[in-house]
Design a protein around this motif. Sequence first.
Motif, PDB file in Angstrom:
ATOM      1  N   VAL A  68      -5.507   4.500  15.017  1.00 18.74           N
ATOM      2  CA  VAL A  68      -4.957   5.780  15.477  1.00 18.74           C
ATOM      3  C   VAL A  68      -4.749   6.705  14.291  1.00 18.74           C
ATOM      4  O   VAL A  68      -5.102   7.891  14.320  1.00 18.74           O
ATOM      5  CB  VAL A  68      -3.641   5.570  16.244  1.00 18.74           C
ATOM      6  CG1 VAL A  68      -2.958   6.905  16.524  1.00 18.74           C
ATOM      7  CG2 VAL A  68      -3.881   4.812  17.541  1.00 18.74           C
ATOM      8  N   ARG A  69      -4.182   6.150  13.225  1.00 16.66           N
ATOM      9  CA  ARG A  69      -3.919   6.963  12.032  1.00 16.66           C
ATOM     10  C   ARG A  69      -5.239   7.510  11.454  1.00 16.66           C
ATOM     11  O   ARG A  69      -5.328   8.681  11.064  1.00 16.66           O
ATOM     12  CB  ARG A  69      -3.173   6.118  11.006  1.00 16.66           C
ATOM     13  CG  ARG A  69      -2.601   6.910   9.841  1.00 16.66           C
ATOM     14  CD  ARG A  69      -1.718   6.038   8.956  1.00 16.66           C
ATOM     15  NE  ARG A  69      -0.456   5.697   9.622  1.00 16.66           N
ATOM     16  CZ  ARG A  69      -0.147   4.477  10.080  1.00 16.66           C
ATOM     17  NH1 ARG A  69      -1.007   3.481   9.944  1.00 16.66           N
ATOM     18  NH2 ARG A  69       1.015   4.259  10.669  1.00 16.66           N
ATOM     19  N   ALA A  70      -6.273   6.662  11.427  1.00 15.44           N
ATOM     20  CA  ALA A  70      -7.561   7.095  10.888  1.00 15.44           C
ATOM     21  C   ALA A  70      -8.185   8.201  11.738  1.00 15.44           C
ATOM     22  O   ALA A  70      -8.785   9.154  11.208  1.00 15.44           O
ATOM     23  CB  ALA A  70      -8.517   5.904  10.794  1.00 15.44           C
ATOM     24  N   LEU A  71      -8.041   8.109  13.055  1.00 17.82           N
ATOM     25  CA  LEU A  71      -8.580   9.144  13.937  1.00 17.82           C
ATOM     26  C   LEU A  71      -7.886  10.486  13.697  1.00 17.82           C
ATOM     27  O   LEU A  71      -8.540  11.531  13.601  1.00 17.82           O
ATOM     28  CB  LEU A  71      -8.417   8.732  15.404  1.00 17.82           C
ATOM     29  CG  LEU A  71      -9.555   7.946  16.048  1.00 17.82           C
ATOM     30  CD1 LEU A  71      -9.167   7.538  17.458  1.00 17.82           C
ATOM     31  CD2 LEU A  71     -10.833   8.767  16.076  1.00 17.82           C
ATOM     32  N   PHE A  72      -6.567  10.450  13.613  1.00 17.30           N
ATOM     33  CA  PHE A  72      -5.823  11.695  13.389  1.00 17.30           C
ATOM     34  C   PHE A  72      -6.184  12.311  12.038  1.00 17.30           C
ATOM     35  O   PHE A  72      -6.349  13.534  11.916  1.00 17.30           O
ATOM     36  CB  PHE A  72      -4.317  11.427  13.469  1.00 17.30           C
ATOM     37  CG  PHE A  72      -3.739  11.576  14.848  1.00 17.30           C
ATOM     38  CD1 PHE A  72      -2.949  12.668  15.174  1.00 17.30           C
ATOM     39  CD2 PHE A  72      -4.004  10.640  15.834  1.00 17.30           C
ATOM     40  CE1 PHE A  72      -2.417  12.811  16.448  1.00 17.30           C
ATOM     41  CE2 PHE A  72      -3.472  10.767  17.108  1.00 17.30           C
ATOM     42  CZ  PHE A  72      -2.685  11.855  17.428  1.00 17.30           C
ATOM     43  N   GLN A  73      -6.319  11.484  11.022  1.00 20.51           N
ATOM     44  CA  GLN A  73      -6.658  12.008   9.703  1.00 20.51           C
ATOM     45  C   GLN A  73      -8.062  12.615   9.696  1.00 20.51           C
ATOM     46  O   GLN A  73      -8.302  13.657   9.083  1.00 20.51           O
ATOM     47  CB  GLN A  73      -6.566  10.901   8.657  1.00 20.51           C
ATOM     48  CG  GLN A  73      -5.149  10.461   8.354  1.00 20.51           C
ATOM     49  CD  GLN A  73      -5.101   9.342   7.322  1.00 20.51           C
ATOM     50  OE1 GLN A  73      -6.127   8.721   7.028  1.00 20.51           O
ATOM     51  NE2 GLN A  73      -3.917   9.069   6.789  1.00 20.51           N
ATOM     52  N   ARG A  74      -8.970  11.963  10.381  1.00 16.05           N
ATOM     53  CA  ARG A  74     -10.361  12.423  10.387  1.00 16.05           C
ATOM     54  C   ARG A  74     -10.510  13.743  11.156  1.00 16.05           C
ATOM     55  O   ARG A  74     -11.218  14.648  10.720  1.00 16.05           O
ATOM     56  CB  ARG A  74     -11.239  11.342  11.030  1.00 16.05           C
ATOM     57  CG  ARG A  74     -12.732  11.604  10.989  1.00 16.05           C
ATOM     58  CD  ARG A  74     -13.357  10.994   9.745  1.00 16.05           C
ATOM     59  NE  ARG A  74     -14.806  10.946   9.859  1.00 16.05           N
ATOM     60  CZ  ARG A  74     -15.525   9.859   9.681  1.00 16.05           C
ATOM     61  NH1 ARG A  74     -14.921   8.717   9.396  1.00 16.05           N
ATOM     62  NH2 ARG A  74     -16.838   9.890   9.756  1.00 16.05           N
ATOM     63  N   PRO A  89      -0.506  10.987  12.338  1.00 15.10           N
ATOM     64  CA  PRO A  89       0.202  11.215  13.600  1.00 15.10           C
ATOM     65  C   PRO A  89       1.707  11.108  13.391  1.00 15.10           C
ATOM     66  O   PRO A  89       2.177  10.405  12.485  1.00 15.10           O
ATOM     67  CB  PRO A  89      -0.323  10.099  14.500  1.00 15.10           C
ATOM     68  CG  PRO A  89      -0.722   9.009  13.554  1.00 15.10           C
ATOM     69  CD  PRO A  89      -1.217   9.704  12.315  1.00 15.10           C
ATOM     70  N   THR A  90       2.460  11.806  14.216  1.00 18.72           N
ATOM     71  CA  THR A  90       3.905  11.609  14.204  1.00 18.72           C
ATOM     72  C   THR A  90       4.221  10.248  14.796  1.00 18.72           C
ATOM     73  O   THR A  90       3.356   9.583  15.378  1.00 18.72           O
ATOM     74  CB  THR A  90       4.604  12.695  15.039  1.00 18.72           C
ATOM     75  OG1 THR A  90       4.220  12.533  16.410  1.00 18.72           O
ATOM     76  CG2 THR A  90       4.221  14.095  14.553  1.00 18.72           C
ATOM     77  N   SER A  91       5.452   9.821  14.656  1.00 20.54           N
ATOM     78  CA  SER A  91       5.823   8.505  15.185  1.00 20.54           C
ATOM     79  C   SER A  91       5.638   8.443  16.697  1.00 20.54           C
ATOM     80  O   SER A  91       5.164   7.436  17.237  1.00 20.54           O
ATOM     81  CB  SER A  91       7.275   8.179  14.812  1.00 20.54           C
ATOM     82  OG  SER A  91       8.162   9.184  15.291  1.00 20.54           O
TER      83      SER A  91
END
Length: 798
Positions: free
Chosen positions: A746-752, A758-760
């Motif tokens: 999830v974090r990688a998708l948001f960064q990309r 992402p927020t918590s």
Amino acid sequence: MHVGSIPTALARAAGSYCGRVRLAAALLLVALVPTNGRADEGADFFEKKVRPVLAEHCYSCHAVSTKKAKGGLELDTPTGIRKGGESGPLVKAKDENSLLLKVVAHAPDFPAMPPKGKIPDTAVADLQRWVKMGAPLPAATANPSAGTPAREFWSFKPVTEQPAPKVSDPKWPAQKADFFILKKLDEQKLTPAPLADRRTLVRRIYFDLIGLPPTIEQVEAFVSDTRADAYERLVDELLASPRFGEKWARHWFDVARYAEDNSTGESTCRPPRFPYRYRDWVIGAFNADVPFDRFIRLQLAADLLPDTPPADFAALGFLGLSPVYHKEPKLSKDVISAFVADEWDERVDVITRGFLGLTVACARCHDHKFDPITAEDYYALAGVMANTQLAERPLKPDASASQDALTTVRLDLLDANMRLDYAKEMRGTAVKEKKDPTPFDLQIKKFEARVADLKKKEKGLDTGTIANVVRDAGTWVNGDNPDWTVIDYQPGKYRDLPVFIRGNPARPGAIVARRFPTVLSPSQPRSFREGSGRKELADAIVSDATGLTARVFVNRTWGWVFGRPIVTTPSNFGALGDRPTHPELLDDLAARFVANRWSMKWLVRELVTSAAYRQSTRHDEKFAAADPDNRWLWRAPRKRLELEAWRDATLQVSGQLNLAGGGPSDNLDSPRSVRRTVYGKVSRGERPADIHRLFDLPDPKAHGEKREATTTPVQQLYFLNSPFVRQSAVALAKATTAGKTTEDGVRALFQRVLLRDPTSDELETAARLVRPAREGAPPAWELLAQTLLASNEFLFLN
């Protein structure tokens, strides 16, 4: 909805796959912001289609100039049309029973107008369309420039640098333009927004300069760069990128109505063979920062300038790719002449609106009703086009002879193919009518041999790189054979056009020498003496009309950077065009643009390094009430990505983008099309690519003044269902989440995609959405990827 509201939506959708699909739909349905269409489209239609009909068929009886208009009906003013005459209102908006439509149709129980006979069916259809549009008219006011000497009108004056005005906060401006912006804000009792944060600013400048987003690594590098000139260094780096030309050339293609075929596919207007040469030249010109005055000269007259490098002949595609209309040789000379005049008219229009911001083509049938442009001025320019022939040219030194031979063979081949088609048609008719087809068999055999021979000659001349260009050649319509009308091109022989009375080539008036419009000439205009006059026309645009030409391009560039031009009618700087919101700023920038050798990169850098550009998009209720359109620029505009930027960004973040450039164009609807969108085919005649058809590409049949963002349900369905979006979501999910834990994925998708963590809440709810994927459930990772690609945070530029 913005991406900050994703957690709630995700939480509602995480329970089932159908819920997850509803989540995507909900996000997509609010991803776009509706805007109004072109405000001046109806007035343009009236001037181009309706007024000429009235002028030719009605003004002799129903005009102010007749002293006593019959029936009290005056059709030469907007007020008169709205008022009607003794028989009552002439037009009722969107009412097919309007009196005007009845009388021109010679309907029973209505007076037949004009009395001598019905107007052509095409003219009736134009009137019907106009009424259906709501019968829009230009402003029913006196000419705003009336009483003012023509050359004293604001846009015709020379440009001079303006002193920077005194402002409330002298520390705020970063460039001279900021002083003019802040001065207006002070007058309106508004204050500029704070500077945008560095993450917002870096994404903004990447998209505005190269049309692609930065990577998360590039964002972090800029955020951590503490040098005082870090931003200016980044701007210079992006201006030097080859991606800059790919982004900024697309702006110019709207103005130049670039396309790769014609609106009809008949044999008389087969598509140009090498349209992409012009596209590639424009991209290279922006990257090389070709001075704008030379940029104009090359596009109009590269073949007539001394020492033009062979590669620059491709610039002539500006005219060489002009729309060509179907001209059936079996039609009469008068009909073909009208089609040819329409082609000249389109070229006059794109030159004068594109470079000069003037609607000169409105003077085709009569003197311009609002601007100091006469019918003689129009035909003086149309005469240049009457001596300019579409051609092909090898891009090599001393290619004139090859160009002439190639063009002659191509014309002969076109004629032979048309005659072959005609012979086949006549043979089919003979067989159908049970007549002897033998004479036509002989003709077919003759022309098939002729076509084969010409194709062999064409192949022998097709050596090296060839571009679609123009050459000087006088143009006449030859109707000597009543059964076969031909267009006769004569290189080395030139003509001046007569004024066509009411725009009708069959009614020639006094002959007008080729020249520049009188109002833009420093004294009595000089006749063009060098061939067609294209070189002299280009010289006049950048010398006699320096101020106007510079203002028009500076204004377009301001609009491309800030989302709203200083003059909101960028192709109409005449009496009916809008006045500049910041006239001193426009004059100062235009003067300094010329002083800086017409450098396009200088101009762009000046704008994007300003404090006005670096503002945040902070909303203020009080300021929004006072200036809802942000015309005084009290904050940075929030812009929706143009179709090219959104598609290119989608390809980049999904790992599919191929940065190879140049060469023949791609089919944008093909799943194999992964180059930048500027390299996709633009069509006038075939079904446009989905993304062009749905997302506001201006109609390439004519000059595109500006883009208008629309919002339709079909656009939203495209985000849900198109193969391109689905393919990109699959590639994005695979490239980003493979082998990662749920949280890391999830974090990688948001960064990309969104260039942030992402927020918590977003992390928690997105994790709940995708966890079922481990158990063989539907591809939730792909759904999450598609949702982010369609989110406001990705679609909009803050």
